[in-house]
Design an enzyme around this catalytic site. Structure first.
Site, PDB file in Angstrom:
ATOM      1  N   ASP A  13       0.841  -1.204   0.000  1.00 59.75           N
ATOM      2  CA  ASP A  13       0.000   0.000   0.000  1.00 59.75           C
ATOM      3  C   ASP A  13       0.875   1.252   0.000  1.00 59.75           C
ATOM      4  OD1 ASP A  13      -2.376   1.422  -0.030  1.00 59.75           O
ATOM      5  OD2 ASP A  13      -3.271   0.279   1.582  1.00 59.75           O
ATOM      6  N   HIS A  16       1.930   3.041  -3.345  1.00 58.70           N
ATOM      7  CA  HIS A  16       1.168   4.117  -3.983  1.00 58.70           C
ATOM      8  C   HIS A  16       1.786   5.481  -3.671  1.00 58.70           C
ATOM      9  CE1 HIS A  16      -2.188   1.723  -5.451  1.00 58.70           C
ATOM     10  NE2 HIS A  16      -2.336   1.165  -4.268  1.00 58.70           N
ATOM     11  N   HIS A 195      -8.530  -3.438   7.597  1.00 57.37           N
ATOM     12  CA  HIS A 195      -7.530  -2.631   6.903  1.00 57.37           C
ATOM     13  C   HIS A 195      -8.065  -1.202   6.839  1.00 57.37           C
ATOM     14  CE1 HIS A 195      -4.475  -2.024   3.578  1.00 57.37           C
ATOM     15  NE2 HIS A 195      -5.332  -1.044   3.282  1.00 57.37           N
ATOM     16  N   HIS A 197      -7.785   3.197   6.684  1.00 52.17           N
ATOM     17  CA  HIS A 197      -7.094   4.371   6.152  1.00 52.17           C
ATOM     18  C   HIS A 197      -7.463   5.604   6.973  1.00 52.17           C
ATOM     19  CE1 HIS A 197      -5.039   3.164   2.348  1.00 52.17           C
ATOM     20  NE2 HIS A 197      -5.786   2.083   2.534  1.00 52.17           N
ATOM     21  N   TYR A 287     -12.005   5.532  -3.935  1.00 52.26           N
ATOM     22  CA  TYR A 287     -10.858   4.628  -3.825  1.00 52.26           C
ATOM     23  C   TYR A 287      -9.578   5.435  -3.670  1.00 52.26           C
ATOM     24  CZ  TYR A 287      -8.382   0.237  -4.883  1.00 52.26           C
ATOM     25  OH  TYR A 287      -7.595  -0.899  -4.841  1.00 52.26           O
TER      26      TYR A 287
END
Length: 337
Positions: A13, A16, A195, A197, A287
């Site tokens: 991740d 990115h 998971h 964010h 997203y």
């Protein structure tokens, strides 16, 4: 108390955030620090998984298979893991990654499309790999419906299904209720993970609520490096869980704090933050990997990235539709002319 496995996705991740430009030496250095800190599972691939190095998603500096091989060579105790998105990566890619030394694969689908993962889970189990399943953009389904998708994965060999807050949209009960629904549905047959964010600042809090509702695997990254506003910071997760008496095995919070500050931070030019674009992603459920694509479209078409992301959210685009961001930018440019 049940042991919680903290998984690190800095090298997937986090890819990115560095536009997939990790070098082999950087991977080796980060793996060494995480392994020494006692982290059991390290995910290493292009940000969009095996096979993700493409024009659409962004080309890698170094092949993810070569990075996997380097990580396996460097790790003394940790398992090296790959992510695979059906339609991006293939079973051939999975077999190659297994030859390079992965011991676990996590297969990711949009939250309502678990059925596209069936052959990939079956292949993974035939290869002797541990398996995890990612239900991306989990906020798009209500808890009961999300649990049904988790059941599809478990019935074909998935050993841990993750509620994946791909846009940092979920706030407290939104995360907790989805985790509980999965635990109620698959808890006798598989583990549940989370998971998170940071787009709206709830990555760590949601992860704690996930544990209190039955999750036994939690993802994070050093310094929160990741798409959008970044992931739940692994060093913060470890510190909070340790302070609250949650069993995180042999993970050393102080060693992770040092790894974040002294190892990772000097490597990156831009750390994720809750800036306007990433906040909009959390607000609209967009997203997280779309952020850099929207910023590039802003530079090309003169339309604010935040406006592009709001429209992407209104249109309901999902991972894999990055190319549609150009259409949005062109439409907004015409409207503003």
């Amino acid at each position: 108390m049940t042991k919680i496995r903290l998984n690190d996705t800095t090298l997937r991740d986090g890819s990115h955030a560095v536009r997939h430009q990790y070098t082999e030496q950087q991977v080796r250095t980060i793996v060494r620090a995480l392994d020494d800190a006692g982290v059991e599972m390290l995910e290493v691939t292009h940000g969009d998984g095996l096979g993700g190095s493409t024009f659409n998603y962004g080309f890698s500096h170094t092949s993810d298979l070569d990075l996997i091989e380097a990580a396996v060579d460097e790790a003394k105790n940790a398992k090296i893991v790959a992510l695979l998105l059906p339609g991006v990566g293939t079973i051939h890619d999975l077999k190659e990654a297994q030859k390079r030394g992965i011991s676990l694969v996590r297969i990711a689908t949009h939250c309502s499309e678990a059925d596209v993962s069936i052959q990939h889970f079956q292949a993974a189990r035939e290869l002797g790999l541990e398996t995890g399943g990612f239900l991306m953009l989990s906020h798009r389904l209500e808890p009961a419906e999300l649990a049904k998708q988790a059941r599809i994965m478990v019935d074909v060999g998935c050993q841990c299904v993750f509620v994946v807050d791909s846009s940092g949209y979920l706030v407290m009960e939104g995360a907790a209720d989805r985790v509980k629904a999965l635990v109620d549905e698959i808890g006798d047959d598989a583990q549940v993970g989370f998971h998170g964010h940071q787009n709206l600042g709830f990555g760590v809090a949601n992860s704690l609520l996930a544990v209190r509702n039955g999750a036994t695997q939690i993802d994070g990254t050093l310094y929160g490096l990741g798409a959008g506003a970044g992931n739940a910071p692994l060093e913060v997760l470890a510190t909070v869980f340790d302070r609250l008496g949650i069993d995180i095995g042999g993970v050393d919070p102080a060693a992770l704090q040092n790894a974040a500050e002294d190892v990772l931070k000097p490597m990156v030019d831009r750390l994720p933050m809750m800036d306007r674009g990433s906040i909009v992603q959390g607000q609209m459920g967009v997203y997280n990997s779309f952020l850099f694509h929207a910023e590039r479209a802003q530079d090309r078409y003169g339309v604010p990235a935040a406006d592009i992301l709001r429209e992407v959210g209104r249109r309901g685009y999902v991972g894999g539709q990055e190319d549609m961001i150009i259409d949005v930018a062109v439409d907004l440019q015409k409207q503003n002319a």
